[in-house]
Design an enzyme around this catalytic site. Structure first.
Site, PDB file in Angstrom:
ATOM      1  N   LYS A  83      17.190   5.882  47.058  1.00  0.00           N
ATOM      2  CA  LYS A  83      16.907   6.827  48.142  1.00  0.00           C
ATOM      3  C   LYS A  83      17.204   6.138  49.473  1.00  0.00           C
ATOM      4  O   LYS A  83      16.710   5.017  49.724  1.00  0.00           O
ATOM      5  CB  LYS A  83      15.432   7.191  48.098  1.00  0.00           C
ATOM      6  CG  LYS A  83      15.121   8.648  48.301  1.00  0.00           C
ATOM      7  CD  LYS A  83      13.620   8.838  48.073  1.00  0.00           C
ATOM      8  CE  LYS A  83      13.203  10.244  48.284  1.00  0.00           C
ATOM      9  NZ  LYS A  83      11.748  10.376  48.223  1.00  0.00           N
TER      10      LYS A  83
HETATM   11  C1  E4P Z   1      10.411  13.663  48.362  1.00  0.00           C
HETATM   12  O1  E4P Z   1      11.244  12.921  47.909  1.00  0.00           O
HETATM   13  C2  E4P Z   1       9.316  13.206  49.223  1.00  0.00           C
HETATM   14  O2  E4P Z   1       8.746  12.074  48.622  1.00  0.00           O
HETATM   15  C3  E4P Z   1       8.218  14.198  49.365  1.00  0.00           C
HETATM   16  O3  E4P Z   1       8.567  15.445  48.834  1.00  0.00           O
HETATM   17  C4  E4P Z   1       7.587  14.245  50.721  1.00  0.00           C
HETATM   18  O4  E4P Z   1       6.576  15.210  50.693  1.00  0.00           O
HETATM   19  P1  E4P Z   1       5.432  15.294  51.827  1.00  0.00           P
HETATM   20  O5  E4P Z   1       6.026  15.978  53.022  1.00  0.00           O
HETATM   21  O6  E4P Z   1       4.361  16.122  51.192  1.00  0.00           O
HETATM   22  O7  E4P Z   1       5.004  13.888  52.126  1.00  0.00           O
END
Ligand code: E4P
Length: 220
Positions: A83
Site C-alpha cells: 500500500k
Molecule cells: C482502507 O484500506 C483503510 O484502511 C480504511 O478503510 C480506512 O478507514 P477509516 O476511514 O474508517 O479509518
C-alpha cells in the site's frame, strides 16, 4: 463483489475467514498500531490465514525509502499488496513496484483525478475513502460512481476499485449497485450484513412451531 476485511486483529480475521466471505484483508499504520503487535509478524500471520491480497502499507514518504520498504513487504508472502499513499513519491513507487510484478494498492484517494493517476501508475487497486468524505459532508459514493465510470472508458486500466473507509452495510450495498470490484469493511460491518429483524423474528416463529411437532430431523 469481493469482500476484504479492514483490520489487523488476527483473531477477528481468523473468525471471519471461517465464514468463507473474506477475499482479502486491508491494514494501515493506524490499525497496526491498534493491534499493539510487530508489523511484519502481523502481516505474515494474516497472509497465512487468507489466500487473497493482504494490504501492508509503507510508512516512508520519499520514493527511495518507500521502494525499499515496499520490496521488503512484497517479499513477506506471495499475497502481499503493497500500500502506498496517493502522493507523487507514492505513485512513482507504485510504478516501480508494479514493474517488479508486485500488487500495489494506492491509498488515501479522494478524487477522480487521483484515481486516474493511480491507474496510470499501474496500481492493482485504488482505495477511495468514502466514509472520510461523508464525514466532511462530501458525497463519498459519488466518488465511487465517478471512478467506475472513468475506468469503464479504458480497457487498459487494470486497476480494481477497492471501496474503503466503509462505515455501515448500506455503503457496501450502494457500492455493489455501482459495480465496485471490492469493498473493504471493518469486521462489525461484515457481521451487520447478515442481520435483519424479520429474519430473526421469522426464524424464532419457525422454531417455535417446529418444537410443537415434537419431531427431530436426525431421529426420523
Ligand atoms: C482502507 O484500506 C483503510 O484502511 C480504511 O478503510 C480506512 O478507514 P477509516 O476511514 O474508517 O479509518
Amino acid at each position: 463483489m469481493k469482500f476484504f476485511v479492514d483490520t489487523a486483529d488476527t483473531d477477528e480475521i481468523r473468525d471471519l475467514a471461517a465464514t468463507g466471505f473474506v477475499d482479502g484483508v486491508t491494514t494501515n499504520p493506524s490499525l497496526i498500531a491498534k493491534s499493539g503487535r510487530k508489523f511484519l509478524d502481523v502481516v505474515r500471520e494474516i497472509c497465512d490465514m487468507v489466500d487473497g491480497p493482504v494490504s501492508a502499507e509503507v510508512t516512508a514518504t520519499d520514493h527511495e525509502t518507500m521502494l525499499s520498504e515496499g520490496r521488503k513487504l512484497a517479499q513477506l508472502a506471495r499475497n502481499v499488496a503493497v500500500k502506498v499513499p496517493m502522493t507523487p513519491d507514492g505513485l512513482k513507487t507504485c510504478r516501480a513496484l508494479a514493474d517488479d510484478g508486485a500488487m500495489v494498492n494506492v491509498t488515501l484517494c479522494f478524487s477522480p483525478g487521483q484515481a486516474i493517476l493511480a491507474a496510470k501508475a499501474g496500481a492493482s487497486f485504488v482505495s477511495p475513502f468514502i466514509g472520510r468524505l461523508d464525514d466532511i459532508s462530501r458525497d463519498g459514493m459519488q466518488l465511487i460512481a465517478d471512478i467506475i465510470a472513468i475506468y469503464r472508458q479504458y480497457d487498459r486500466f487494470g486497476t480494481e476499485v477497492l471501496v474503503a473507509s466503509i462505515r455501515h452495510p448500506m455503503h457496501v450495498v450502494e457500492a455493489a449497485k455501482l459495480g465496485a470490484h471490492i469493498a473493504t469493511m471493518p469486521p462489525n460491518v461484515l457481521r451487520q450484513l447478515y442481520k435483519h429483524p424479520l429474519t430473526d423474528a421469522g426464524l424464532a416463529a419457525f422454531l417455535a412451531d417446529w418444537e410443537k411437532t415434537g419431531q427431530s430431523i436426525l431421529d426420523s
